[in-house]
Enzyme design. Structure first.
Site, short mmCIF file in Angstrom:
data_model
loop_
_atom_site.label_atom_id
_atom_site.label_comp_id
_atom_site.label_asym_id
_atom_site.label_seq_id
_atom_site.Cartn_x
_atom_site.Cartn_y
_atom_site.Cartn_z
N LYS A 233 -17.81 32.81 -19.72
CA LYS A 233 -16.50 32.68 -20.13
C LYS A 233 -17.29 33.36 -21.12
O LYS A 233 -17.73 34.68 -21.51
CB LYS A 233 -16.60 31.88 -20.38
N ARG B 130 -15.35 22.28 -8.88
CA ARG B 130 -15.18 21.08 -7.63
C ARG B 130 -16.55 20.71 -6.76
O ARG B 130 -16.39 20.56 -5.41
CB ARG B 130 -14.05 22.12 -7.04
#
Length: 464
Positions: free
Chosen positions: A243, A317
């Site tokens: 990020k 996830r």
């Protein structure tokens, strides 16, 4: 048994029998119609107090004493039932009693209590001690446990990762379970491979704090089985798909799903609900090192489905997939997962609404009713099967990051749905777990989303 409190903070409520000054909560109409005590009304008019929402006016008494206080509810009090949270910041220290016909005793106490929260663990200045008397007719014990659950979630999210990594999250998880006599277990490090949680291990193996699968069991077999699953990514660098600094700044909150299910579990256990409760938290840190998982890798999940890694920043996830598959092996009557999963959910609904996904129409109706009753907002998004094709990969069963960038919250939910095949009643919450601007009942920082409404739904299930 006393309610579990994660950090030591004074109660926002007065002790029994405490002498309390009165706060009159009023609307502009009540000021105009002159329905107040004559002296207070005269002081209000001389001071230009109109009952504007959130305004507070102290009314002098004899000498240096304060006789009472006035607090504005605005013209439509029902639109801000927790506005009383501002009083903890506006009133002088001491004991106060709120008188209002516009708010229920529960709304007044819960709003004040929520607004009293402050995360001051790392600050040297002390907060003033403002306390409110809980009005007769309100369930004081239930208000206290709801506040404790919300405050637990807030505290866990607000704590920086240097003091809230996977090991520290396990310690908090164990402390909660042990307080209520629950059974707590943890599978740590390479034992995740032996016990068939390969995706949890994959995401967390690059961190110096080993990944782990936390489980709590409480209650009696034969009662309704409730399973709560929370994403526990204690910090998310994004992995090798790193990020930017701006997007990484708040990633201590990426364990907000775990924090929220722990807060909900506190409410359930403290109330002694007749349920068979299971709480599952995969706790990891998505770090970068020589053994970090890579874009293009393919891994087999607990369920046997293979997953192609197309973005290491779509890690939540992956750990949820193993946890949900485990929960689904012994299907509960209700399976709830909570996760700070996608930015797409924030684009769709902003930072204040909790998006949820479910195929269970009855459950969805109950959630919507509870959200309205508890002023705990949420909004249903669709599990649109037309997008299921987007989560397929060329070289594996699934991709963890569909291309195209559209409907990201839905495709993430559809990915999770592949791992819940036996449980009939499942709901996935894609929460933000953070307040971006001060509210009367919540300061900027970590936040509990939808857990008061979920508590009501589960309480109703347990009562049947």
């Amino acid at each position: 048994m006393t309610t579990f409190h994660y950090t030591d903070r004074p109660s926002p409520f007065s002790a029994a029998g405490a002498a309390a000054k009165i706060v009159y909560a009023v609307t502009p109409a009540e000021i105009e119609q002159g329905t107040l005590d004559a002296r207070a009304l005269a002081w209000a008019k001389s001071a230009g107090f109109t009952g504007e929402a959130g305004a507070c006016l102290l009314v002098p008494g004899e000498g240096d004493e304060i006789a009472c206080a006035l607090f504005g509810l605005g013209a439509n009090p029902s639109e801000a039932p927790f506005i009383g949270g501002k009083l903890s910041k506006l009133l002088p220290a001491g004991d106060w009693q709120l008188k209002t016909g516009a708010l229920t005793p529960e709304q007044a106490a819960l709003g004040f209590g929520l607004g009293s929260y402050g995360f001051s663990r790392y600050k040297s200045d002390k907060r003033k001690d403002v306390r409110l008397t809980i009005a007769a007719g309100a369930d004081a014990a239930d208000i206290e446990r709801q506040l404790a659950g919300v405050f637990l979630a807030r505290d866990l999210v607000n704590t920086p990762t240097n003091e809230m990594g996977p090991a520290e999250l396990e310690a908090a998880f164990r402390a909660l379970g042990e307080h209520y006599g629950a059974t707590v277990t943890a599978i740590v490090g390479d034992d995740l491979i032996k016990e068939n949680f390969p995706l949890v291990h994959t995401v967390g193996r690059a961190s110096v704090s080993a990944p782990r699968l936390l489980e709590m069991r409480w209650g009696q077999k034969g009662d309704p089985r409730i399973t709560l699953v929370g994403k526990g990514v204690c910090f998310d660098t994004g992995g090798l798909d790193i990020k930017g600094a701006g997007n990484m700044a708040l990633m201590k909150k990426d364990m907000g799903g775990a924090a929220n299910v722990m807060g909900l579990a506190l409410m359930i256990m403290d109330a002694g609900l007749k349920v068979d409760l299971q709480v599952i938290v995969p706790a990891v840190e998505n770090s970068i090192s020589g053994n970090a998982f890579r874009p293009g890798d393919i891994y087999r999940s607990r369920k046997g489905l293979t997953v192609q890694i197309d973005n290491t920043d779509a890690e939540g996830r992956l750990i949820l997939a193993d946890a949900l598959a485990y929960a689904d092996e012994n299907p509960p009557e209700l399976l709830v997962d909570m996760a700070t999963l996608t930015g797409a959910a924030r684009v769709a609904l902003g930072a204040e609404l909790a998006p949820y996904f479910t195929d269970d129409e009855t459950l969805s109706s109950r959630l919507a009713e509870a959200a309205k009753a508890e002023t705990d907002p949420m909004w249903r998004l669709p599990l649109w099967m037309g997008y299921d094709k987007d989560i397929r990969a060329r070289a594996a069963d699934l991709t963890n990051s569909p291309s195209g960038g559209m409907a990201g919250a839905i495709t993430a939910a559809l990915f999770l749905k592949r791992f819940v095949t036996a449980t009939k009643s499942w709901v996935h919450f894609d929460i933000y777990a953070w307040v971006t601007a001060d509210k009367p009942h919540a300061p900027v920082g970590g936040e509990a989303f939808a857990i008061r409404a979920l508590y009501k739904v589960i309480r109703d299930m347990a009562a049947k």
